[in-house]
Design a protein around this motif. Structure first.
Motif, mmCIF file in Angstrom:
data_model
loop_
_atom_site.group_PDB
_atom_site.id
_atom_site.type_symbol
_atom_site.label_atom_id
_atom_site.label_comp_id
_atom_site.label_asym_id
_atom_site.label_seq_id
_atom_site.Cartn_x
_atom_site.Cartn_y
_atom_site.Cartn_z
ATOM 1 N N LYS A 1 8.669 5.619 -7.719
ATOM 2 C CA LYS A 1 8.880 5.489 -9.165
ATOM 3 C C LYS A 1 9.550 6.731 -9.744
ATOM 4 O O LYS A 1 10.437 6.624 -10.599
ATOM 5 C CB LYS A 1 7.537 5.244 -9.855
ATOM 6 N N ALA A 2 9.112 7.918 -9.300
ATOM 7 C CA ALA A 2 9.720 9.156 -9.801
ATOM 8 C C ALA A 2 11.216 9.189 -9.489
ATOM 9 O O ALA A 2 12.029 9.639 -10.316
ATOM 10 C CB ALA A 2 9.020 10.377 -9.192
ATOM 11 N N VAL B 1 11.692 7.152 1.826
ATOM 12 C CA VAL B 1 11.224 6.828 3.177
ATOM 13 C C VAL B 1 12.407 6.290 3.978
ATOM 14 O O VAL B 1 13.096 5.363 3.533
ATOM 15 C CB VAL B 1 10.088 5.781 3.146
ATOM 16 N N TYR B 2 12.625 6.893 5.148
ATOM 17 C CA TYR B 2 13.701 6.467 6.043
ATOM 18 C C TYR B 2 13.119 5.816 7.293
ATOM 19 O O TYR B 2 12.057 6.229 7.785
ATOM 20 C CB TYR B 2 14.547 7.668 6.475
ATOM 21 N N HIS B 3 13.835 4.799 7.803
ATOM 22 C CA HIS B 3 13.500 4.197 9.092
ATOM 23 C C HIS B 3 14.789 4.043 9.873
ATOM 24 O O HIS B 3 15.749 3.430 9.392
ATOM 25 C CB HIS B 3 12.823 2.839 8.911
ATOM 26 N N ASP C 1 4.365 5.837 -5.182
ATOM 27 C CA ASP C 1 4.589 5.765 -6.622
ATOM 28 C C ASP C 1 3.659 6.709 -7.383
ATOM 29 O O ASP C 1 3.940 7.095 -8.521
ATOM 30 C CB ASP C 1 4.397 4.341 -7.138
ATOM 31 N N MET C 2 2.546 7.104 -6.755
ATOM 32 C CA MET C 2 1.614 8.041 -7.388
ATOM 33 C C MET C 2 2.113 9.478 -7.320
ATOM 34 O O MET C 2 1.600 10.349 -8.026
ATOM 35 C CB MET C 2 0.239 7.932 -6.723
ATOM 36 N N GLN C 3 3.117 9.730 -6.489
ATOM 37 C CA GLN C 3 3.631 11.087 -6.313
ATOM 38 C C GLN C 3 4.515 11.500 -7.484
ATOM 39 O O GLN C 3 5.347 10.732 -7.956
ATOM 40 C CB GLN C 3 4.452 11.170 -5.024
ATOM 41 N N ILE D 1 0.839 -1.202 0.000
ATOM 42 C CA ILE D 1 0.000 0.000 0.000
ATOM 43 C C ILE D 1 0.873 1.250 0.000
ATOM 44 O O ILE D 1 0.637 2.190 -0.764
ATOM 45 C CB ILE D 1 -0.945 -0.004 1.215
ATOM 46 N N ILE D 2 1.894 1.242 0.842
ATOM 47 C CA ILE D 2 2.790 2.405 0.930
ATOM 48 C C ILE D 2 3.515 2.615 -0.394
ATOM 49 O O ILE D 2 3.618 3.736 -0.896
ATOM 50 C CB ILE D 2 3.790 2.226 2.082
#
Length: 278
Positions: A41-42, A30-32, A22-24, A16-17
């Motif tokens: 994707k971009a 994303v960092y953890h 990917d829609m952005q 989901i994330i």
């Protein structure tokens, strides 16, 4: 796969994330616990890579991709014991800008936003502002504007002008200047011409009240031919309403701002042509 091998998510949540980021259109990382675990994707398209593992092999850490230019935030501005996200968040919002090369070795400028949705997690968004670069250099401020026309005043232009050639060079563009001289400095004429120019220049172009009866348009273009199109559009639309005399010049290899302006001023003195290119 575009995430690291150690997922702090359940499989369904991860998908989901990934789908959401990917829609952005922005580049998203994303960092953890200070480690990148996903990129979208971009980002993959921009860097020409398919996974964070590839990214690490090619570039190491993301901050290594920030170009070390004084205009922008880069690794050299990180204090001891800081992550680069902490360092950039400590800056004023207008200064949270980085530049990176894409996989075609073309520079892009990005404004950076860092969000902390959960403890230990960071979402980093890179919004491409390459086409807005000059506008960001020329930050709007009423004290910088001519009160009669709303154009930038000459003092402000002269204050920021040393940065313009460097910005043009860094973004692989040429700096063009149009100098426009009116028949008189009568207020209604000056205001009318100013509005006509504003209506016929691009969002990123800069209009300056140069003196009582002249304006200057500063713009970035990809070629001298493109500059001629910009200049002719301005002149053609102005001459429909008020006759003006215009000279235009484009940055050469050894030019500074003063050199380009001087060519334009000389042309206005030496010719009666409606539009001259020098």
């Amino acid at each position: 796969m575009n995430s690291s091998d150690k997922y702090p998510f359940e499989e369904t949540s991860l998908k989901i994330i990934e789908s959401l980021i990917d829609m952005q259109k922005d580049l998203v990382f994303v960092y953890h616990d200070n480690e990148p675990i996903l990129f979208n994707k971009a980002s993959r398209n921009f860097f020409g890579l398919e996974s964070l593992e590839q990214f690490a092999r090619e570039y190491g850490t993301l901050e290594n991709r920030f170009m070390p230019h004084d205009f922008y935030f880069h690794a050299g501005k990180i204090e001891n014991q800081q992550t680069w996200r902490e360092a950039i968040k400590s800056l004023d919002e207008a200064d949270r800008i980085v530049s990176m090369l894409n996989h075609k070795i073309k520079p892009h400028a990005f404004s950076v936003t860092v969000e902390n949705p959960l403890d230990g997690y960071e979402l980093v968004f890179f919004h491409d502002i390459t086409t807005d670069l000059i506008k960001r250099i020329m930050t709007e401020n009423k004290t910088n504007l001519d009160p009669d026309t709303g154009a930038y005043n000459r003092n402000y232009f002269e204050h920021i002008s040393p940065r313009l050639i460097s910005a043009a060079t860094f973004n692989e563009k040429l700096l063009g200047i149009c100098l426009i001289e009116l028949a008189s400095d009568e207020t209604s004429l000056v205001q009318s011409v100013s509005q006509t120019i504003k209506d016929n220049i691009r969002h990123d172009d800069m209009l300056v009240r140069w003196n009582k009866k002249s304006f200057m348009v500063i713009f970035l273009v990809g070629s001298p031919e493109h500059a001629q199109l910009v200049g002719r559009k301005i002149v053609n639309n102005l001459n429909l309403s008020q006759p003006v005399q215009t000279s235009m010049s484009v940055q050469g290899d050894e030019d500074n701002i003063q050199t380009i302006i001087q060519r334009c001023e000389n042309a206005l003195r030496e010719t009666n042509d409606t539009f001259s290119i020098v």
